[in-house]
Design an enzyme around this catalytic site. Structure first.
Site, mmCIF file in Angstrom:
data_model
loop_
_atom_site.group_PDB
_atom_site.id
_atom_site.type_symbol
_atom_site.label_atom_id
_atom_site.label_comp_id
_atom_site.label_asym_id
_atom_site.label_seq_id
_atom_site.Cartn_x
_atom_site.Cartn_y
_atom_site.Cartn_z
ATOM 1 C CD GLU A 86 -3.178 1.064 1.833
ATOM 2 O OE1 GLU A 86 -3.787 2.098 2.128
ATOM 3 O OE2 GLU A 86 -3.597 -0.077 2.100
ATOM 4 C CB SER A 87 3.663 2.540 2.013
ATOM 5 O OG SER A 87 4.595 1.507 1.950
#
Length: 145
Positions: A50-51
């Protein structure tokens, strides 16, 4: 931990490459990445996916807004172990006016696929705080900017 702010720093992620079309990060699995049964925690891969997608999406969107994750789907394909170096690469599937979809591959030091996923991002019509952008840009090697 690294000097990178936020969860990436806690996880020990190293930012390797960042362009509007590809972001690459890596981390070496340690004891702090394990779940109670002694194998790497799947949440580590989900968080890194996600990051990494968010970094890629924000670079692409630039100053037109801010991105937020709306869905994260990660499949775990092979077990890694403590000491393995995992490289995660984000590439775009779709980049549109209101949303983006990114593909992520996490491979070990031998190039074996460990986890694969997709992260959907929403493009919000909000200003990215300048201090957030400064921390973000400062966490990548000079050659990637």
């Amino acid at each position: 931990m690294t000097q990178i702010p936020g969860l990436d720093g806690v996880l020990g992620v190293e930012h390797v490459e960042a362009t509007a079309d590809k972001v690459v990060v890596r981390l070496t699995l340690g004891e702090h990445h394990l779940q109670p049964f002694g194998i790497p925690h799947g949440g580590t891969y989900c968080a890194v996916h996600e990051s990494t997608a968010s970094i890629a999406g924000q670079i692409w969107l630039g100053d037109k807004g801010i991105v937020v994750g709306t869905n994260n789907s990660t499949d775990f394909l092979r077990q890694a172990k403590v000491g393995d170096t995992i490289t995660t690469t984000a590439t775009p599937i779709h980049r549109g006016r209101s949303q983006q979809l990114w593909h992520l591959d996490s491979v070990d030091q031998d190039g074996r696929l460990i986890a694969q996923g997709q992260v959907r991002l929403a493009n919000l019509d909000q200003q990215l705080p300048p201090e957030a952008m400064a921390r973000f840009v400062g966490s990548f090697p000079q050659s990637s900017r």
